[in-house]
Write a protein that holds these residues in place. Structure first.
Motif: not given
Length: 304
Positions: A208-219
């Motif tokens: 499991v994970s969470t992101h602000l921006a998945f493709d930019a790898d931004l938390p």
């Protein structure tokens, strides 16, 4: 003359004369198309796409498209006594899929977690006259959709079916909390892009994970993670549905553990590796390392 055009890179639909760009791809959350803009008219998408409709849980219809359009989300239809709800949009609904939805009871309300997965909800609205409900912060992306109801924090579509604003991934990001009448299936959370899972063949969460921006790898920011914790963690769901997967075991335990860790220090995009019942093993894998090993698995371009 106005027509519907789909971005070949991400799958976002616009109603336009001739779009010169895609607002989703120009946003920082998505990469730009490496070979320039390509848009497909609805007729071209219809010619090349075939859909599958399957009742994946009692009262839950899942529609997928082959080949997928853009990032390839599925669309779902929830059966309720007061009328059915469509949540998330498949990239395209062919006539067979629309007929399957009609046989399932049609659609009274339609919504989605955020603009990246609006898909072709406009097709459901045209066929069934569904009332389109979106969070007000994402209305600038709703130009192709006949929006009839904009909401702020919560919107109860029917008894046991509630949209909850989470923000975070997009300003208007929304989850759907579904408590089916009669208890079948179990209480279900449609989490949008707030949570990313990998799933084993039995439906158990494995990461499991969470992101602000998945493709930019931004938390996420800390405030965003706190908002997720306040809005998502109290939902006592046994099933979690993403725009791509149905997670039937361990999803909420994993989500709560992940969000607690996000708030315990600097937020991160690492994937938590999960054991039985969604309990973290203690291993964290950086997102970029995971993609190098397994592939990104999101954007799929198709030649027009």
């Amino acid at each position: 003359m106005l027509d519907h055009f789909a971005c070949e890179h991400c799958g976002f639909w616009q109603r336009h004369f001739a779009p010169g760009a895609c607002p989703v791809c120009e946003d920082f959350r998505h990469p730009l198309p490496p070979n320039g803009w390509r848009f497909a008219r609805a007729g071209a998408v219809a010619e090349r796409t075939r859909c599958r409709a399957e009742e994946v849980l009692p009262g839950l219809l899942m529609v997928t498209a082959d080949p997928p359009l853009g990032i390839g989300p599925a669309g779902y239809v929830l059966r309720t006594p007061r009328g059915n709800v469509a949540f998330e949009g498949c990239g395209w609904y062919d006539d067979r899929a629309l007929d399957a939805v009609a046989a399932f009871g049609g659609v009274r309300w339609a919504s989605a977690s955020h603009p990246h997965v609006y898909g072709a909800l406009w097709r459901l609205c045209e066929r069934f006259g569904a009332e389109l409900v979106l969070h007000q912060a994402d209305l600038p992306f709703g130009q192709a959709l006949p929006v009839a109801w904009a909401f702020d924090d919560r919107a109860e579509l029917a008894p046991g079916v509630t949209l909850v604003h989470t923000g975070g991934h997009t300003p208007g990001h929304t989850v759907l909390d579904w408590t089916p009448a009669g208890g079948a299936p179990a209480r279900t959370l449609f989490c949008g892009d707030a949570l990313k899972y990998t799933v084993d063949p039995a439906g158990g969460a494995t990461t499991v994970s969470t992101h602000l921006a998945f493709d930019a790898d931004l938390p996420l920011t800390t405030a965003m993670a706190r908002r997720y914790r306040e809005t998502i963690a109290p939902i006592d769901a046994r099933v979690v549905v993403t725009p791509w997967e149905v997670v039937t075991d361990g999803a909420m335990a994993a989500a709560r553990a992940l969000l607690d860790l996000q708030l315990a220090g600097r937020p991160f995009t690492d994937r938590l590796v999960l054991g039985a019942g969604g309990v973290p093993t203690g291993e964290r894998v950086p997102e970029r390392a995971w993609r190098a090993r397994h592939g990104a698995g999101r954007v799929v371009e198709v030649d027009a």
